[in-house]
Enzyme design. Structure first.
Site, PDB file in Angstrom:
ATOM      1  N   ASP A 265     -23.060 -33.498   9.695  1.00 19.68           N
ATOM      2  CA  ASP A 265     -24.008 -34.062   9.277  1.00 19.68           C
ATOM      3  C   ASP A 265     -25.339 -33.947  10.174  1.00 19.68           C
ATOM      4  O   ASP A 265     -26.315 -34.579   9.894  1.00 19.68           O
ATOM      5  CB  ASP A 265     -23.833 -35.681   8.883  1.00 19.68           C
ATOM      6  CG  ASP A 265     -23.420 -36.260   9.882  1.00 19.68           C
ATOM      7  OD1 ASP A 265     -23.688 -35.824  11.304  1.00 19.68           O
ATOM      8  OD2 ASP A 265     -22.935 -37.694   9.959  1.00 19.68           O
TER       9      ASP A 265
ATOM     10  N   ARG B 234     -21.930 -43.228  18.633  1.00 21.70           N
ATOM     11  CA  ARG B 234     -22.256 -44.039  17.704  1.00 21.70           C
ATOM     12  C   ARG B 234     -20.962 -43.908  16.755  1.00 21.70           C
ATOM     13  O   ARG B 234     -20.534 -45.027  16.141  1.00 21.70           O
ATOM     14  CB  ARG B 234     -23.580 -43.498  16.736  1.00 21.70           C
ATOM     15  CG  ARG B 234     -23.753 -44.386  15.568  1.00 21.70           C
ATOM     16  CD  ARG B 234     -24.676 -43.770  14.690  1.00 21.70           C
ATOM     17  NE  ARG B 234     -25.171 -44.822  13.543  1.00 21.70           N
ATOM     18  CZ  ARG B 234     -26.175 -45.337  13.657  1.00 21.70           C
ATOM     19  NH1 ARG B 234     -26.929 -45.440  14.538  1.00 21.70           N
ATOM     20  NH2 ARG B 234     -26.689 -46.219  12.625  1.00 21.70           N
TER      21      ARG B 234
ATOM     22  N   LEU C 128     -19.931 -35.703  13.147  1.00 19.57           N
ATOM     23  CA  LEU C 128     -20.364 -36.657  12.381  1.00 19.57           C
ATOM     24  C   LEU C 128     -21.099 -37.871  13.123  1.00 19.57           C
ATOM     25  O   LEU C 128     -20.391 -38.470  14.098  1.00 19.57           O
ATOM     26  CB  LEU C 128     -19.479 -37.325  11.558  1.00 19.57           C
ATOM     27  CG  LEU C 128     -18.775 -36.222  10.543  1.00 19.57           C
ATOM     28  CD1 LEU C 128     -17.427 -37.082   9.843  1.00 19.57           C
ATOM     29  CD2 LEU C 128     -19.611 -35.632   9.576  1.00 19.57           C
ATOM     30  N   HIS C 129     -22.271 -38.164  12.749  1.00 22.51           N
ATOM     31  CA  HIS C 129     -23.028 -39.368  13.440  1.00 22.51           C
ATOM     32  C   HIS C 129     -23.909 -39.992  12.573  1.00 22.51           C
ATOM     33  O   HIS C 129     -24.265 -41.089  12.918  1.00 22.51           O
ATOM     34  CB  HIS C 129     -23.595 -38.866  14.683  1.00 22.51           C
ATOM     35  CG  HIS C 129     -25.058 -38.096  14.259  1.00 22.51           C
ATOM     36  ND1 HIS C 129     -24.995 -36.886  13.998  1.00 22.51           N
ATOM     37  CD2 HIS C 129     -26.280 -38.343  14.518  1.00 22.51           C
ATOM     38  CE1 HIS C 129     -26.097 -36.428  13.785  1.00 22.51           C
ATOM     39  NE2 HIS C 129     -27.076 -37.358  14.259  1.00 22.51           N
ATOM     40  N   ARG C 130     -24.524 -39.589  11.367  1.00 20.11           N
ATOM     41  CA  ARG C 130     -25.749 -40.115  10.624  1.00 20.11           C
ATOM     42  C   ARG C 130     -24.976 -41.708  10.055  1.00 20.11           C
ATOM     43  O   ARG C 130     -24.011 -41.857   9.736  1.00 20.11           O
ATOM     44  CB  ARG C 130     -25.905 -39.283   9.687  1.00 20.11           C
ATOM     45  CG  ARG C 130     -26.856 -38.154  10.127  1.00 20.11           C
ATOM     46  CD  ARG C 130     -27.686 -37.256   9.092  1.00 20.11           C
ATOM     47  NE  ARG C 130     -28.173 -36.478   9.812  1.00 20.11           N
ATOM     48  CZ  ARG C 130     -29.189 -36.345  10.567  1.00 20.11           C
ATOM     49  NH1 ARG C 130     -30.072 -37.706  10.485  1.00 20.11           N
ATOM     50  NH2 ARG C 130     -30.051 -35.251  11.001  1.00 20.11           N
TER      51      ARG C 130
END
Length: 385
Positions: A297, A254, A219-221
């Protein structure tokens, strides 16, 4: 017979997903007589150690130049890339600029090339999420508007481009270069138990997790990780899922930064989630291949899981890769209730089955190189006045 000067293709990379896409393209261009690839790294992703691992694993030659733009806001980063690219492309003007994907390096480089009247080829053209709140969607739209050759991975992308007024003669359906790299590297992918041991899991537990089954999370968005309240709910949901099946969660920089700044690390420390640092490509695809399912994502992971036949749960409202839904193993889960229900279905019934989309055959880069060769040789698509 007079031998012509080789034609130079400036290939741009900036973020780690670009490396996976550019590797087979560099090889395919270099294999054609009369074409020379020049690799420009913008430095958008600037972790030297991780970059070196990706270049080594994927067999990419060292960049001819690294602009070393570093981090910043999207606007700051784009501006720095444009300044660096203007200098580079003015001093060593290529016959064609090739960009891949939808990151800031992609759109910034295309903008500079267009102003310098350098032809542009865009790999992964035409993908659309129809969600302009995603920075990547803006990058896709602008890059495609500027490009002379638009290489697509799926038929919906062709339809999108034609619907936006792009001449069909500039669009070529070539397949998916990410799958080229997957085919080339899968035999070297690290076994899950080996990766788990390397990240600090005790060997006996690593063996048990690999044999019993696990799920992979990426997950990073911004839509998932930038809002602390939403991120907390998502981490809480993952902690509950980890009670049912072990979760391996390599933390994107992130995501890790947002968890730390929002003081949400307790969700991970108090759950059986196996937290890992960012993984190399061979380790990531090894986990993906063996996982019962993947929660993500990422656009690229949606494609890789479809190629591997691994069920994929995409935590987003939309996807720019609809073929992974229509033909592949991907399922959109826009709410936590949908995520939980999908996980239970996979654990109880095996989850969604899919098939390999057309031209995801490991030869997309060869088709790209052939089209570029023909374009430069015959100037069949002159630049607009």
């Amino acid at each position: 017979m007079l031998e012509l000067e080789p034609r130079t293709i400036a290939c741009v990379v900036g973020a780690r997903p670009n490396f996976v896409k550019i590797a087979p393209i560099i090889r395919a261009i270099s294999a054609r007589k009369g074409l020379v690839a020049r690799l420009i790294h913008t430095g958008q992703h600037y972790d030297v150690a991780m970059n070196a691992v990706f270049f080594d694993e994927l067999g990419i030659p060292l960049p001819d130049v690294n602009l070393e733009v570093g981090s910043g806001t999207g606007t700051e980063q784009t501006a720095r890339i444009m300044l660096g690219m203007e200098s580079e492309l003015s001093n060593k003007t290529p016959d064609l600029l090739l960009v891949v994907g939808d990151v800031n390096s992609t759109v910034a480089s295309a903008l500079v090339a267009a102003k310098l009247r350098i032809p542009i080829a865009h790999v992964e053209a035409g993908l659309r999420s129809k969600d302009r709140s995603m920075p990547e969607e803006i990058n896709r739209l602008i890059t495609d508007r500027l490009s002379d050759l638009l290489f697509t991975t799926e038929h919906s992308a062709v339809d999108n481009l034609i619907g936006e007024g792009v001449s069909p003669g500039r669009i070529v359906f070539v397949g998916n270069v990410m799958i080229d790299t997957l085919h080339a590297c899968l035999h070297r992918a690290a076994p899950a138990r080996e990766t788990l041991t390397e990240i600090g899991v005790a060997p006996a537990i690593a063996e048990d997790v690999a044999s019993r089954g696990f799920a992979l999370v990426t997950l990073h968005r911004p839509s998932n990780v930038d809002d602390p309240d939403k991120l907390a709910l998502l981490l809480e949901a993952l902690a509950r899922i980890a009670q049912k099946i072990p979760l391996v969660f390599p933390l994107h920089p992130r995501t890790g930064s947002m968890i730390e700044s929002a003081d949400l690390g307790g969700f991970l420390r108090s759950s059986p989630i196996i937290v890992a640092p960012p993984l190399s490509y061979l380790r990531a695809i090894g986990l993906m291949r063996e996982a019962r399912f993947v929660v993500t994502d990422s656009g690229g992971v949606q494609e890789e899981t479809t190629a591997l036949g691994t069920p994929c749960l995409t935590v987003r409202n939309s996807t720019e890769r609809p073929i992974t839904i229509e033909q592949g193993t991907n399922l959109l889960v826009a709410t936590l209730d949908e995520l939980n229900a999908a996980v239970d279905d996979i654990l109880d019934n095996g989850g969604k089955k899919g098939r390999i989309p057309p031209l995801w055959d490991g030869r997309a880069a060869e088709r790209i190189a052939e089209e570029i060769d023909a374009f430069l040789a015959h100037e069949r698509l002159p630049l607009p006045a």
